[in-house]
Scaffold this motif. Structure first.
Motif, PDB file in Angstrom:
ATOM      1  N   GLY A   1      -2.771  -2.842  -4.143  1.00  0.00           N
ATOM      2  CA  GLY A   1      -1.331  -2.988  -4.278  1.00  0.00           C
ATOM      3  C   GLY A   1      -0.591  -3.025  -2.958  1.00  0.00           C
ATOM      4  O   GLY A   1       0.596  -3.329  -2.918  1.00  0.00           O
ATOM      5  N   GLY A   2      -1.285  -2.704  -1.873  1.00  0.00           N
ATOM      6  CA  GLY A   2      -0.651  -2.712  -0.561  1.00  0.00           C
ATOM      7  C   GLY A   2       0.174  -1.459  -0.317  1.00  0.00           C
ATOM      8  O   GLY A   2      -0.010  -0.427  -0.970  1.00  0.00           O
ATOM      9  N   GLY A   3       1.089  -1.540   0.619  1.00  0.00           N
ATOM     10  CA  GLY A   3       1.923  -0.402   0.957  1.00  0.00           C
ATOM     11  C   GLY A   3       1.339   0.417   2.095  1.00  0.00           C
ATOM     12  O   GLY A   3       0.282   0.099   2.668  1.00  0.00           O
ATOM     13  N   LEU A   4       2.010   1.497   2.428  1.00  0.00           N
ATOM     14  CA  LEU A   4       1.615   2.334   3.549  1.00  0.00           C
ATOM     15  C   LEU A   4       0.314   3.083   3.292  1.00  0.00           C
ATOM     16  O   LEU A   4      -0.308   3.597   4.225  1.00  0.00           O
ATOM     17  CB  LEU A   4       2.733   3.320   3.873  1.00  0.00           C
ATOM     18  N   GLY A   5      -0.106   3.145   2.044  1.00  0.00           N
ATOM     19  CA  GLY A   5      -1.387   3.757   1.740  1.00  0.00           C
ATOM     20  C   GLY A   5      -2.551   3.038   2.407  1.00  0.00           C
ATOM     21  O   GLY A   5      -3.593   3.644   2.663  1.00  0.00           O
ATOM     22  N   ASP A   6      -2.375   1.738   2.723  1.00  0.00           N
ATOM     23  CA  ASP A   6      -3.435   1.000   3.417  1.00  0.00           C
ATOM     24  C   ASP A   6      -3.760   1.654   4.756  1.00  0.00           C
ATOM     25  O   ASP A   6      -4.928   1.759   5.140  1.00  0.00           O
ATOM     26  CB  ASP A   6      -3.006  -0.456   3.635  1.00  0.00           C
ATOM     27  N   PHE A   7      -2.723   2.075   5.475  1.00  0.00           N
ATOM     28  CA  PHE A   7      -2.947   2.747   6.751  1.00  0.00           C
ATOM     29  C   PHE A   7      -3.707   4.062   6.551  1.00  0.00           C
ATOM     30  O   PHE A   7      -4.656   4.371   7.282  1.00  0.00           O
ATOM     31  CB  PHE A   7      -1.617   3.041   7.454  1.00  0.00           C
ATOM     32  N   ILE A   8      -3.266   4.831   5.563  1.00  0.00           N
ATOM     33  CA  ILE A   8      -3.854   6.161   5.347  1.00  0.00           C
ATOM     34  C   ILE A   8      -5.321   6.057   4.967  1.00  0.00           C
ATOM     35  O   ILE A   8      -6.187   6.740   5.541  1.00  0.00           O
ATOM     36  CB  ILE A   8      -3.062   6.917   4.262  1.00  0.00           C
ATOM     37  N   PHE A   9      -5.633   5.173   4.017  1.00  0.00           N
ATOM     38  CA  PHE A   9      -7.016   5.095   3.549  1.00  0.00           C
ATOM     39  C   PHE A   9      -7.918   4.377   4.556  1.00  0.00           C
ATOM     40  O   PHE A   9      -9.105   4.707   4.664  1.00  0.00           O
ATOM     41  CB  PHE A   9      -7.065   4.426   2.180  1.00  0.00           C
ATOM     42  N   ASP A  10      -7.360   3.428   5.317  1.00  0.00           N
ATOM     43  CA  ASP A  10      -8.145   2.842   6.403  1.00  0.00           C
ATOM     44  C   ASP A  10      -8.457   3.905   7.455  1.00  0.00           C
ATOM     45  O   ASP A  10      -9.563   3.946   8.009  1.00  0.00           O
ATOM     46  CB  ASP A  10      -7.379   1.687   7.048  1.00  0.00           C
ATOM     47  N   GLY A  11      -7.477   4.754   7.721  1.00  0.00           N
ATOM     48  CA  GLY A  11      -7.696   5.833   8.681  1.00  0.00           C
ATOM     49  C   GLY A  11      -8.759   6.810   8.215  1.00  0.00           C
ATOM     50  O   GLY A  11      -9.579   7.280   9.007  1.00  0.00           O
ATOM     51  N   LEU A  12      -8.751   7.116   6.928  1.00  0.00           N
ATOM     52  CA  LEU A  12      -9.771   8.015   6.384  1.00  0.00           C
ATOM     53  C   LEU A  12     -11.160   7.389   6.450  1.00  0.00           C
ATOM     54  O   LEU A  12     -12.149   8.052   6.789  1.00  0.00           O
ATOM     55  CB  LEU A  12      -9.430   8.381   4.931  1.00  0.00           C
ATOM     56  N   ASN A  13     -11.242   6.109   6.134  1.00  0.00           N
ATOM     57  CA  ASN A  13     -12.539   5.432   6.146  1.00  0.00           C
ATOM     58  C   ASN A  13     -13.084   5.248   7.559  1.00  0.00           C
ATOM     59  O   ASN A  13     -14.299   5.286   7.767  1.00  0.00           O
ATOM     60  CB  ASN A  13     -12.424   4.070   5.459  1.00  0.00           C
TER      61      ASN A  13
END
Length: 217
Positions: free
Chosen positions: A161-173
């Motif tokens: 769905g996109g959004g700022l969560g992309d940054f957070i989960f990319d950072g976690l991965n």
């Protein structure tokens, strides 16, 4: 400061794009919640026998894990923004529905009788008496729902769905703290800004007589 500058140099445009996606998903879900929950809340006041049942069902939906709701809609709606918006819409319902029901239910019955005596029909009483008097309570529910949705919208990243969560989960991965912080801080700022703006909207939407009464109190 150097890390902050380098992050914006590298991800500035992407951050703006993801922020817009985050706002879009959250706003559409909130708008749908208002369009559905406010009329249903008003309707439930007139049907007290089923009000508790409906509020109970919506409360149960609110307890479902966010990821489970998102996963549930994937076979039905696929991936992307649509299932994210539908899931967030369901989560937005409870605060708005409950506050609308409470606000309208607690409107002074003497005022309703006076409106009825003036010849107002049911629709006119809703629009000219019930809604204006219950605006502070309804807006409180909308503000709570909006803040929740800004936070929950980060999970839209799980289903594309996109959004700022992309940054957070990319950072976690990728084990990158800068990406996690670069997504988390804007989400927090968005929640604070949206809550402030809705607070101002609540102030100006509230009838002046109620504003003065609350100020004196």
């Amino acid at each position: 400061m150097d890390a902050f500058t380098s992050f914006f140099a590298e991800y500035g445009l992407l951050l703006a794009e993801k922020t817009w996606e985050h706002l879009y998903i959250s706003f559409i879900a909130l708008l749908l919640g208002v369009i559905v929950a406010v009329p249903v809340g008003i309707w439930l006041v007139r049907l007290p026998k089923i009000a508790d049942f409906v509020l109970g069902v919506v409360s149960i939906i609110q307890t479902f894990p966010s990821l489970a709701i998102l996963a549930f809609f994937i076979p039905l709606l696929g991936i992307g923004k649509l299932p994210a918006i539908v899931a967030l819409f369901l989560y937005s319902m409870l605060p708005i529905l409950r506050n609308t029901y409470i606000g309208v239910k607690n409107v002074d019955k003497n005022l309703l009788e006076a409106a009825r005596g003036m010849g107002m029909n049911s629709f006119e009483r809703v629009m000219k008496v019930e809604l204006p008097l219950s605006i502070p309570v309804i807006m409180a529910g909308i503000r709570v729902s909006a803040v929740y949705l800004i936070g929950w919208a980060t999970l839209a990243s799980f289903i594309g769905g996109g959004g700022l969560g992309d940054f957070i989960f990319d950072g976690l991965n990728l084990f990158r703290t800068d990406l996690i912080v670069g997504g988390a801080i804007p989400v927090t700022l968005l929640a604070l800004i949206i809550d402030f703006l809705l607070g101002r909207l609540e102030y100006y939407a509230t009838p002046k007589g109620i504003r003065r009464r609350d100020t004196v109190a």
